[in-house]
Enzyme design. Structure first.
Site, PDB file in Angstrom:
ATOM      1  CG  ASP A 115      -0.218  -0.002   2.528  1.00 46.58           C
ATOM      2  OD1 ASP A 115       0.670  -0.861   2.701  1.00 46.58           O
ATOM      3  OD2 ASP A 115      -0.517   0.842   3.397  1.00 46.58           O
ATOM      4  CD  GLU A 181       4.080   1.057   6.987  1.00 50.35           C
ATOM      5  OE1 GLU A 181       4.856   1.464   7.876  1.00 50.35           O
ATOM      6  OE2 GLU A 181       3.671   1.808   6.064  1.00 50.35           O
TER       7      GLU A 181
END
Length: 479
Positions: A115, A181
């Protein structure tokens, strides 16, 4: 007869061992022989074009993008996905297992995250589209080129290269690629829980972290490869003040905003105590020899000059964060109308704790510095202490150090405290030696582009990252 038998068995065993060793030697991949093709550059460019933005409130956000990105990885790295076992999870997180030659050795874990942070609010500031993956003037532009798709794609490039060259790791290797994250890290936590449930303990965990700084410490001319051997703890506190509302023409002596503002000012004016020991000292001990004579004398005699050192380090935000627990006001909410006294004011304070300070120290500290019973204090969300400190003599650190000397021969290698948070915080119970490092050259100017506009990485810089991971796989076989 027994002697002859023993001699025959010994010579036979030696012959087989020699052949085995000779065979293994052919699999060594030297740095000089590693040629990274333009197709590797293009694959990172393609990876950037998937808008894998994570969001705190839904695993379904950009679900299609994560699915497409996964299919892209499978088609781009066929040997990796053919030779590795995949463990599935409820999230978009990816876990791959590359079986090692010796199942009795503790495995290694390499981490990165799929991400990225959003870029829509900055779109007009980008010279190239944030999800365009534009290759221009020796650079690759786009969200994730520094944080952290370059690591993810670089690891897979290295593994694919190693498999093509018939390399076999002694220790089993896991690849864990979280999907959120940048928000909460639930994907990584799910993977960590799986490892705990299956009693898997690691020799090395490597996650994102600092890199090879070119001008991070002006007093040192050489590049510094900063290897994170611990990371700061994380805690968030909410301060709340409740007051009677009323008309702004008849204010009380102190409004809710005023009381809360004073509390925040007290926190900013009375920070946690600074310490020059542990990781800060370890780092400067490594690099002091490259400083000028006067600074070298000061840092080499910290027992005498620790007060002066703390005073100087506290002057810069970056080095101040290395020597103390920090508290930052990140949110403030109050008021509904210009002529109405607010009945409530609240603020969010984010703490980053150095090793040695604890979550349990926060409340006594706040009670003392705020010194006002009208200010209510409560923890908010996740709170974790600083991570354990990895050992420099560990297998992982020595292998990273050796790889740094090969790929970045001019750099000094130094341990450092990571002041941010990574997905590795969920893995503390699975490994005694978690390291954090990204094998890329960074300058102060580059740091401004992480989460900023025009994020980019140099092509040769990225190619060296792939070379680093290839050599690291090999070097881990030697320890």
């Amino acid at each position: 007869m027994r002697l002859y038998c023993f001699t025959f068995i010994f010579l036979f065993s030696y012959s087989i061992s020699a052949q085995f060793l000779k065979k293994k030697k052919k699999k060594i991949i030297s740095y000089e022989s590693i040629i990274i093709s333009d197709s590797a550059t293009q694959r990172l460019s393609n990876a950037i074009q998937f808008e894998t933005v994570s969001k705190t409130d839904s695993l379904d956000f950009y679900k299609d993008e994560f699915g497409k990105f996964y299919q892209f990885l499978k088609s781009s790295y066929p040997l990796v996905f053919q030779n590795c076992t995949q463990i599935s999870f409820n999230s978009h997180a990816i876990l791959l297992k590359w079986e090692g030659l010796n199942p009795n050795l503790k495995p290694n874990l390499f981490m990165a995250h799929q991400d990225v942070v959003p870029a829509k609010h900055q779109k007009y500031k980008w010279n190239y589209p944030p999800f365009g993956g534009v290759i221009k003037n020796g650079q690759i532009y786009g969200r994730g080129t520094l944080d952290d798709k370059a690591s993810l794609i670089g690891l897979l490039e290295a593994a694919e290269y190693a498999l093509k060259n018939n390399f076999e790791p002694l220790r089993t290797i896991y690849f864990a690629f979280g999907d959120d994250e940048e928000t909460k890290g639930n994907g990584a936590k799910e993977i960590a829980d799986w490892f705990l449930k299956n009693n898997i303990e690691f020799e090395l965990i490597l996650d994102e972290g600092p890199g090879v700084g070119l001008d991070i410490i002006p007093e040192v001319a050489k590049p510094i490869a900063f290897i994170g051997i611990a990371e700061k703890g994380y805690a968030t506190v909410e301060l709340t003040v409740n007051q009677e509302s009323g008309h702004s023409s008849m204010p009380s002596k102190h409004t809710a905003i005023g009381i809360l503002s004073q509390a925040i000012a007290n926190i900013e004016n009375n920070p946690f105590k600074a310490h020059y020991h542990g990781l800060a000292k370890k780092m400067f001990d490594e690099i002091a020899s490259e400083m000028d004579f006067s600074k070298k004398i000061v840092f080499r005699n910290s027992w005498l000059f620790s007060g002066l050192i703390k005073k100087e380090l506290a002057k810069k935000y970056s080095t101040n964060a290395l020597i103390r627990t920090t508290a930052a006001t990140t949110m403030f909410t109050s008021g509904e109308s210009e002529n109405v006294l607010p009945h409530k004011a609240s603020a969010t304070i984010n703490f980053r704790l150095i090793p040695g300070d604890s979550i349990k120290d926060i409340m006594p500290y706040l009670k003392k510095v705020i010194d006002n019973p009208k200010v209510k204090v409560s923890f908010k969300g996740e709170a974790v202490n600083a991570s354990p400190i990895a050992k420099k003599k560990s297998v992982g650190y020595r292998a990273l150090e050796k790889s740094c000397h090969e790929i970045f021969p001019k750099a000094i290698v130094a341990p450092v405290l990571v002041i941010g948070s990574t997905d590795s915080r969920y893995f503390n119970l699975t490994c005694h030696n978690i390291l954090r490092f990204i094998p890329l050259h960074f300058s102060n100017a580059d740091l401004e582009h992480i989460h900023g506009f025009d994020e980019h990485v140099g092509i040769e810089n990225y190619h060296n990252m792939i070379r680093f991971y290839i050599r690291l796989f090999q070097n881990l076989n030697d320890f």
